[in-house]
Scaffold this active site. Sequence first.
Site, PDB file in Angstrom:
ATOM      1  N   HIS A 310       0.849  -1.187   0.000  1.00 35.31           N
ATOM      2  CA  HIS A 310       0.000   0.000   0.000  1.00 35.31           C
ATOM      3  C   HIS A 310       0.881   1.232   0.000  1.00 35.31           C
ATOM      4  O   HIS A 310       1.949   1.220   0.613  1.00 35.31           O
ATOM      5  CB  HIS A 310      -0.906   0.008   1.251  1.00 35.31           C
ATOM      6  CG  HIS A 310      -2.068   0.910   1.102  1.00 35.31           C
ATOM      7  ND1 HIS A 310      -1.983   2.260   1.381  1.00 35.31           N
ATOM      8  CD2 HIS A 310      -3.326   0.671   0.685  1.00 35.31           C
ATOM      9  CE1 HIS A 310      -3.159   2.807   1.138  1.00 35.31           C
ATOM     10  NE2 HIS A 310      -3.993   1.874   0.715  1.00 35.31           N
ATOM     11  N   ASP A 367      -7.907  -5.583  -0.043  1.00 31.39           N
ATOM     12  CA  ASP A 367      -8.364  -6.456  -1.132  1.00 31.39           C
ATOM     13  C   ASP A 367      -7.966  -7.915  -0.956  1.00 31.39           C
ATOM     14  O   ASP A 367      -8.413  -8.763  -1.718  1.00 31.39           O
ATOM     15  CB  ASP A 367      -7.801  -5.951  -2.472  1.00 31.39           C
ATOM     16  CG  ASP A 367      -8.402  -4.615  -2.865  1.00 31.39           C
ATOM     17  OD1 ASP A 367      -9.628  -4.467  -2.699  1.00 31.39           O
ATOM     18  OD2 ASP A 367      -7.664  -3.732  -3.328  1.00 31.39           O
TER      19      ASP A 367
HETATM   20  N1  CMC Z   1       4.124  -7.380  -4.861  1.00 25.32           N
HETATM   21  C1  CMC Z   1       5.448  -7.317  -5.084  1.00 25.32           C
HETATM   22  N2  CMC Z   1       6.194  -6.229  -4.904  1.00 25.32           N
HETATM   23  C2  CMC Z   1       5.582  -5.121  -4.471  1.00 25.32           C
HETATM   24  C3  CMC Z   1       4.201  -5.095  -4.209  1.00 25.32           C
HETATM   25  C4  CMC Z   1       3.475  -6.283  -4.412  1.00 25.32           C
HETATM   26  N3  CMC Z   1       2.152  -6.321  -4.174  1.00 25.32           N
HETATM   27  N4  CMC Z   1       3.850  -3.862  -3.797  1.00 25.32           N
HETATM   28  C5  CMC Z   1       4.974  -3.134  -3.790  1.00 25.32           C
HETATM   29  N5  CMC Z   1       6.035  -3.892  -4.191  1.00 25.32           N
HETATM   30  C6  CMC Z   1       7.432  -3.471  -4.258  1.00 25.32           C
HETATM   31  C7  CMC Z   1       7.700  -2.606  -5.467  1.00 25.32           C
HETATM   32  O1  CMC Z   1       8.062  -3.379  -6.589  1.00 25.32           O
HETATM   33  C8  CMC Z   1       8.823  -1.734  -4.965  1.00 25.32           C
HETATM   34  O2  CMC Z   1      10.011  -2.505  -4.995  1.00 25.32           O
HETATM   35  P1  CMC Z   1      11.439  -1.795  -5.291  1.00 25.32           P
HETATM   36  O3  CMC Z   1      11.638  -0.821  -4.157  1.00 25.32           O
HETATM   37  O4  CMC Z   1      12.397  -2.903  -5.322  1.00 25.32           O
HETATM   38  O5  CMC Z   1      11.272  -1.113  -6.620  1.00 25.32           O
HETATM   39  C9  CMC Z   1       8.467  -1.521  -3.497  1.00 25.32           C
HETATM   40  O6  CMC Z   1       7.688  -2.663  -3.126  1.00 25.32           O
HETATM   41  C10 CMC Z   1       7.685  -0.249  -3.233  1.00 25.32           C
HETATM   42  O7  CMC Z   1       6.509  -0.332  -4.005  1.00 25.32           O
HETATM   43  P2  CMC Z   1       5.906   0.830  -4.898  1.00 25.32           P
HETATM   44  O8  CMC Z   1       5.380   0.257  -6.168  1.00 25.32           O
HETATM   45  O9  CMC Z   1       6.886   1.944  -4.998  1.00 25.32           O
HETATM   46  O10 CMC Z   1       4.715   1.270  -3.964  1.00 25.32           O
HETATM   47  P3  CMC Z   1       3.522   2.189  -4.371  1.00 25.32           P
HETATM   48  O11 CMC Z   1       3.151   2.924  -3.167  1.00 25.32           O
HETATM   49  O12 CMC Z   1       3.867   2.982  -5.574  1.00 25.32           O
HETATM   50  O13 CMC Z   1       2.368   1.155  -4.799  1.00 25.32           O
HETATM   51  C11 CMC Z   1       0.576  -0.368  -4.671  1.00 25.32           C
HETATM   52  C12 CMC Z   1       1.332   0.764  -3.969  1.00 25.32           C
HETATM   53  C13 CMC Z   1      -0.695  -0.673  -3.878  1.00 25.32           C
HETATM   54  C14 CMC Z   1       0.175   0.085  -6.086  1.00 25.32           C
HETATM   55  C15 CMC Z   1       1.483  -1.622  -4.735  1.00 25.32           C
HETATM   56  O14 CMC Z   1       1.810  -2.041  -3.442  1.00 25.32           O
HETATM   57  C16 CMC Z   1       0.834  -2.745  -5.525  1.00 25.32           C
HETATM   58  O15 CMC Z   1       0.926  -2.786  -6.754  1.00 25.32           O
HETATM   59  N6  CMC Z   1       0.131  -3.718  -4.832  1.00 25.32           N
HETATM   60  C17 CMC Z   1      -0.578  -4.766  -5.527  1.00 25.32           C
HETATM   61  C18 CMC Z   1      -1.920  -4.231  -6.049  1.00 25.32           C
HETATM   62  C19 CMC Z   1      -2.912  -4.022  -4.914  1.00 25.32           C
HETATM   63  O16 CMC Z   1      -3.094  -4.888  -4.063  1.00 25.32           O
HETATM   64  N7  CMC Z   1      -3.607  -2.877  -4.948  1.00 25.32           N
HETATM   65  C20 CMC Z   1      -4.623  -2.544  -3.953  1.00 25.32           C
HETATM   66  C21 CMC Z   1      -4.186  -1.459  -3.015  1.00 25.32           C
HETATM   67  S1  CMC Z   1      -5.217  -1.309  -1.558  1.00 25.32           S
HETATM   68  C22 CMC Z   1      -6.778  -0.868  -2.129  1.00 25.32           C
HETATM   69  C23 CMC Z   1      -6.795   0.450  -2.786  1.00 25.32           C
HETATM   70  O17 CMC Z   1      -6.767   1.489  -2.127  1.00 25.32           O
HETATM   71  O18 CMC Z   1      -6.884   0.479  -4.014  1.00 25.32           O
END
Ligand code: CMC
Length: 431
Positions: A310, A367
């Site tokens: 998140h 989720d």
């Molecule tokens: N699986 C694998 N790696 C992950 C995941 C995941 N679910 N989430 C984050 N990471 C990694 C990401 O690759 C990055 O790694 P690195 O530092 O090596 O590049 C690190 O963790 C930080 O992640 P980020 O992408 O910079 O984080 P963000 O804040 O931009 O993204 C997110 C948040 C929710 C989009 C992401 O965690 C994600 O894609 N999760 C899976 C999709 C999901 O479950 N979405 C629902 C969110 S909760 C309900 C809502 O509000 O929508």
Amino acid sequence: MTQEKAKLELRGNVYEIPVIEGTEKEVGLDISQLRRQSGAVTLDYGFVNTASCASSITYLDGEEGILRHRGYPIEELAEKLNFVEVAYLLVNGTIPTAEEKEEWSTLLNRHSLIHEDMRHFFYYYPEQAHPMAILSAMVVSLSTFYPELSQHRPDEPEEHINKAAARLISKLRTIAAFSYKKSVGQPFVYPRHDLSYCANFLNMMFSSPIHPYEMKPEIIKAMNTLLILHADHEQNCSTSTVRLVGSARVNLYASVASGICALWGPLHGGANQMVIEMLENILRDGGNISKTIDKAKSKDSEFRLYGFGHRVYKSYDPRAKIIKKACKEVLQATGTQDPLLDVAMELEEAALQDDYFVERGLYPNVDFYSGIIYQAIGIPKEMFTVMFALGRLPGWIAQWKEAREDDNFKIQRPRQIYVGPTLCHVDDSLR
Ligand code: CMC
């Protein structure tokens, strides 16, 4: 606003930046005069460090796993209130008194039908149409049937806004249920005034002329809980979309329709459908958890562990905790044994012990377990994000309303850092 000033030194000049502090002691730098004073803008990909507004609706502390609406902890709201009361709290700012609740419920009942002409729209969508596309199109269509709010006016009477809010909350439920009925080729079931919000929805979804729906209080409670847990989450992607679109003085229906589109994405509300598909794949693959974890960690793959991670929570999402508990209760109440729950719990345990997830503070989000409850209720996975939208709607409305009444109201129009070619001219000899 505090008396404190931060200092920014840039190319030999020092600029004073006012420091602001929220009611929960969050510190912010007010850079609204920065460009005028210094000519510089800030760059913040994904708005990771940027607050787009000041808001009094929801407080979220991602480090401590705290979520409160209008000051009330989410745990208390989920336990003591129903969704209709939480919707009132978000939209109007206070928990309704018995009298206000009565009025609010009457308003919701009065607006539960959709115009008969709109009913015909459903027939022309293709069989495999995703219900989120239908939902968004139907919501923007509401502005053609209820045009009084179409041209947004700053002096719009409060009661018009509240009527539109109630209309939307009530009708979205009917539209969602009708889109399901269309997808299974069954006749539409109309809303009933004698049923509560969630019971009404379940009846419209699952009753048919030959089989009345058998109401189970545990299911109604679970649905209330799920909707409450999704009701608002401050400036997330879809809510920011609603605010941004609304900032062009667009009407409520069109603003919410754009929020529905943003919610659809698999990184946002669409993740609940992706989670179930991921769990099903693991099961089909003989329960190979480590393969899924490795794929989620791999930089060569776009795949993520859906339902994990998140932007704001760097500890356990408090909503996921409540949902995980509700999940077990619903499966018990419905006598369902869902092997996906076992896979989900195993996957969670494995991820929480894996350095990759630990180092990045990745925990289950809202989720991760919600789809298992939806499935136990009988809701198909294509409808999961529609359920998220039903829950999030009061939050979108409250945020749209707050933005509209904000003294600092401005059309949202970010800057950019241009990195394209510098001035060049068409070379006539090459044409
Ligand atoms: N699986 C694998 N790696 C992950 C995941 C995941 N679910 N989430 C984050 N990471 C990694 C990401 O690759 C990055 O790694 P690195 O530092 O090596 O590049 C690190 O963790 C930080 O992640 P980020 O992408 O910079 O984080 P963000 O804040 O931009 O993204 C997110 C948040 C929710 C989009 C992401 O965690 C994600 O894609 N999760 C899976 C999709 C999901 O479950 N979405 C629902 C969110 S909760 C309900 C809502 O509000 O929508």
